[in-house]
Design a protein around this motif. Structure first.
Motif, PDB file in Angstrom:
ATOM      1  N   PHE A  64      19.907 104.512  53.712  1.00  0.00           N
ATOM      2  CA  PHE A  64      21.322 104.506  53.315  1.00  0.00           C
ATOM      3  C   PHE A  64      22.185 103.803  54.356  1.00  0.00           C
ATOM      4  N   VAL A  65      22.038 104.199  55.615  1.00  0.00           N
ATOM      5  CA  VAL A  65      22.904 103.645  56.664  1.00  0.00           C
ATOM      6  C   VAL A  65      22.620 102.157  56.878  1.00  0.00           C
ATOM      7  N   PHE A  66      21.336 101.778  56.885  1.00  0.00           N
ATOM      8  CA  PHE A  66      20.997 100.367  57.076  1.00  0.00           C
ATOM      9  C   PHE A  66      21.537  99.515  55.924  1.00  0.00           C
ATOM     10  N   ASN A  67      21.295  99.939  54.689  1.00  0.00           N
ATOM     11  CA  ASN A  67      21.785  99.165  53.545  1.00  0.00           C
ATOM     12  C   ASN A  67      23.299  99.161  53.461  1.00  0.00           C
ATOM     13  N   PHE A  68      23.916 100.263  53.869  1.00  0.00           N
ATOM     14  CA  PHE A  68      25.379 100.326  53.904  1.00  0.00           C
ATOM     15  C   PHE A  68      25.931  99.197  54.776  1.00  0.00           C
ATOM     16  N   SER A  69      25.333  99.006  55.943  1.00  0.00           N
ATOM     17  CA  SER A  69      25.807  97.955  56.846  1.00  0.00           C
ATOM     18  C   SER A  69      25.557  96.565  56.262  1.00  0.00           C
ATOM     19  N   ASP A  90       0.086  99.424  57.728  1.00  0.00           N
ATOM     20  CA  ASP A  90      -1.041 100.305  57.405  1.00  0.00           C
ATOM     21  C   ASP A  90      -1.842 100.645  58.651  1.00  0.00           C
ATOM     22  N   GLN A  91      -1.865  99.739  59.619  1.00  0.00           N
ATOM     23  CA  GLN A  91      -2.658  99.933  60.830  1.00  0.00           C
ATOM     24  C   GLN A  91      -1.877 100.608  61.951  1.00  0.00           C
ATOM     25  N   TYR A  92      -0.615 100.213  62.116  1.00  0.00           N
ATOM     26  CA  TYR A  92       0.145 100.660  63.289  1.00  0.00           C
ATOM     27  C   TYR A  92       1.298 101.605  62.958  1.00  0.00           C
ATOM     28  N   GLY A  93       1.535 101.854  61.677  1.00  0.00           N
ATOM     29  CA  GLY A  93       2.554 102.827  61.301  1.00  0.00           C
ATOM     30  C   GLY A  93       3.802 102.205  60.728  1.00  0.00           C
ATOM     31  N   ARG A  94       4.388 102.904  59.763  1.00  0.00           N
ATOM     32  CA  ARG A  94       5.609 102.414  59.114  1.00  0.00           C
ATOM     33  C   ARG A  94       6.789 102.371  60.095  1.00  0.00           C
ATOM     34  N   LYS A  95       6.879 103.378  60.925  1.00  0.00           N
ATOM     35  CA  LYS A  95       8.031 103.482  61.827  1.00  0.00           C
ATOM     36  C   LYS A  95       8.092 102.315  62.797  1.00  0.00           C
ATOM     37  N   MET A  96       6.950 101.976  63.386  1.00  0.00           N
ATOM     38  CA  MET A  96       6.937 100.863  64.338  1.00  0.00           C
ATOM     39  C   MET A  96       7.331  99.556  63.663  1.00  0.00           C
ATOM     40  N   LEU A  97       6.795  99.322  62.456  1.00  0.00           N
ATOM     41  CA  LEU A  97       7.085  98.067  61.767  1.00  0.00           C
ATOM     42  C   LEU A  97       8.488  98.047  61.161  1.00  0.00           C
ATOM     43  N   LEU A  98       9.102  99.210  60.973  1.00  0.00           N
ATOM     44  CA  LEU A  98      10.505  99.252  60.537  1.00  0.00           C
ATOM     45  C   LEU A  98      11.452  98.845  61.654  1.00  0.00           C
ATOM     46  N   THR A  99      11.056  99.112  62.881  1.00  0.00           N
ATOM     47  CA  THR A  99      11.952  98.909  64.022  1.00  0.00           C
ATOM     48  C   THR A  99      12.373  97.451  64.183  1.00  0.00           C
ATOM     49  N   PHE A 100      11.415  96.536  64.111  1.00  0.00           N
ATOM     50  CA  PHE A 100      11.707  95.133  64.415  1.00  0.00           C
ATOM     51  C   PHE A 100      12.672  94.487  63.415  1.00  0.00           C
ATOM     52  N   PRO A 101      12.447  94.581  62.102  1.00  0.00           N
ATOM     53  CA  PRO A 101      13.405  93.956  61.182  1.00  0.00           C
ATOM     54  C   PRO A 101      14.783  94.594  61.228  1.00  0.00           C
ATOM     55  N   MET A 102      14.827  95.892  61.460  1.00  0.00           N
ATOM     56  CA  MET A 102      16.136  96.547  61.522  1.00  0.00           C
ATOM     57  C   MET A 102      16.931  96.075  62.738  1.00  0.00           C
ATOM     58  N   MET A 103      16.253  95.859  63.859  1.00  0.00           N
ATOM     59  CA  MET A 103      16.939  95.366  65.054  1.00  0.00           C
ATOM     60  C   MET A 103      17.367  93.912  64.898  1.00  0.00           C
ATOM     61  N   LEU A 104      16.479  93.095  64.348  1.00  0.00           N
ATOM     62  CA  LEU A 104      16.804  91.673  64.172  1.00  0.00           C
ATOM     63  C   LEU A 104      17.974  91.469  63.223  1.00  0.00           C
ATOM     64  N   ALA A 105      18.083  92.320  62.204  1.00  0.00           N
ATOM     65  CA  ALA A 105      19.140  92.156  61.199  1.00  0.00           C
ATOM     66  C   ALA A 105      20.539  92.322  61.781  1.00  0.00           C
TER      67      ALA A 105
END
Length: 446
Positions: free
Chosen positions: A19-24, A77-92
């Motif tokens: 919600f917060v990410f899409n809101f921004s 699938d290998q390293y976790g959803r949370k870790m892979l969520l971090t990078f695109p959210m920061m870059l955006a």
């Protein structure tokens, strides 16, 4: 009960993060058309240069996303959803910070370049990783309504973001608030979101295997590390597409539906600007109607209908009404027709969650990221083709040199492409479920 509570808690934090990410992200959309045209074609209501530049950007993003989306999905699938969520959210966050500082010519072009580069990893990745997270923690029987709730959360953020944009005093404040909110979403996700159970277990198993390999290597019992985790390739995605006829059919539907939707997105705002002189506030009003329709549909109608209608039928219904919705926009003779057509979103938004639910059921629990990333990558391929078709069409039929008078011709072409997706969708047959028991489900009644 404790396990169920933990999963529900994790999904709650995921929903807040989305919600917060899409809101921004959504709150800047109504302002972007005016910002782009002010930087590229000041004082004009029609700007072919802006249309073509947007098309080029979309094509470049599509090419990059075609490579990165399946890769991100497989790695999650290998390293976790949370870790892979971090990078695109920061870059955006980075492109928005530039426009929060200034929207003059040089800064706009800097934003344009950085937005193009970051979107190759960011555009679509957050939502498909969120879908994979939900699939990790929700049983097959409840995935369609769960995906609908996730999409409904996105619609809520869409409405909230556009409402705030509608009432913020200036364009400056829109981008400043957007950048600050995006930063909050990253911090919240890192602090509160737990790793999903499936990927956490996979990481633990892989880590244990890596440790064993290193020990054996030190002892001289193995000569290489072939068994260690490897970077996934395109071959994995092609194998996945061929693994199931239903998956292949769903992929075709996803491609044509996205191609039509991208045609609508790329043309609609410029079409409304040229034909009905829409501005930031009217764009926001229109998007609020879209969002409210999506909330009603995905949060309330979809969970109820999934009890009596399967995902394949809901997919066909959603695509049919999306086709009607785009066709009405194409022939709109007044702004009232535009607003009326937008209410059809209440049914057309069934397509997205239903399609993703069908896809998720074709793979195992440790391949959800791969499956969702594969579909998102295919949708990115539509993003490459879409501007090649729709940017020239939109620019031509909004100009004074159109071969015939039909400003909404590009939108009608988009409706025709969605019709192809609809025809393919009615060929998907629901498989007979072999499941006798329901898995743990945080959304089901206790």
């Amino acid at each position: 009960m404790a396990e169920r509570g933990t999963m529900s808690w994790g999904l709650s934090h995921l929903f807040v993060t989305v919600f917060v990410f899409n809101f921004s992200h959504f709150m800047v959309i109504p302002a972007m058309t005016d910002v782009s045209m002010a930087a590229l074609c000041p004082g004009e209501d029609e700007c072919s240069f802006a249309i073509y530049l947007t098309g080029v950007q979309q094509a470049i993003i599509g090419i990059g996303s075609l490579v990165t989306m399946p890769l991100i999905g497989n790695l999650s699938d290998q390293y976790g959803r949370k870790m892979l969520l971090t990078f695109p959210m920061m870059l955006a966050i980075l492109p928005t910070v530039i426009l929060a500082y200034s929207r003059e010519g040089g800064f706009f072009y800097a934003y344009f370049v950085l937005k193009t580069l970051t979107s190759m990893m960011c555009e679509g990745s957050v939502i498909f990783l969120a879908l994979a997270y939900v699939a990790d923690n929700v049983s097959e029987q409840r995935r369609a309504p769960a995906f609908g709730i996730l999409s409904g959360i996105s619609s809520c953020s869409f409405v909230a973001g556009n409402l705030l944009t509608r009432f913020l005093p200036s364009t400056d404040s829109v981008f400043q608030v957007s950048a600050a909110t995006a930063m909050v979403s990253v911090v919240y996700m890192r602090v509160f979101l737990p790793e999903s159970d499936v990927t956490a277990a996979a990481i633990a198993v892989a880590s244990e295997k890596d440790t064993t390999d290193e020990f054996l290597l030190e002892k001289g019992n193995i000569n290489n590390r072939r068994n260690r985790r490897t970077v996934p390739s395109f071959r994995d995605s092609f194998a996945l597409l061929k693994s199931s006829s239903i998956f292949s059919q769903a992929a075709i539907v996803a491609f044509f539906n996205m191609l039509g939707d991208l045609g609508l997105i790329s043309a609609l705002l410029y079409y409304l600007k040229a034909e009905f002189h829409f501005d930031k506030d009217q764009f926001a009003d229109l998007m609020i109607i879209h969002g409210i329709a999506g909330i009603i549909s995905q949060m309330f109608l979809l969970p109820m209908l999934t009890r009596v209608i399967n995902e394949e039928q809901l997919l066909a219904i959603g695509l049919a009404f999306n086709c009607i919705h785009i066709s009405l926009l194409a022939v709109a003779w007044s702004s009232k027709v535009v607003y009326l057509a937008s209410t059809l979103q209440i049914l057309s938004v069934f397509a997205g969650p239903s399609l993703r639910s069908i896809v998720s059921k074709q793979v195992g629990p440790t391949e959800q990221g791969k499956a969702q990333g594969c579909i998102t990558g295919l949708c990115s391929f539509a993003g490459i083709i879409s501007p090649l078709i729709f940017s020239p069409l939109t620019a031509l039929f909004l100009s004074d040199h159109a071969p015939f008078q039909f400003p909404g011709f590009s939108l009608m072409c988009a409706a025709f492409i969605v019709m192809i997706a609809f025809i393919q969708s009615i060929m998907i047959k629901a498989p007979i479920s072999n499941s006798k028991t329901e898995e743990h489900d945080p959304l089901a009644a206790p």
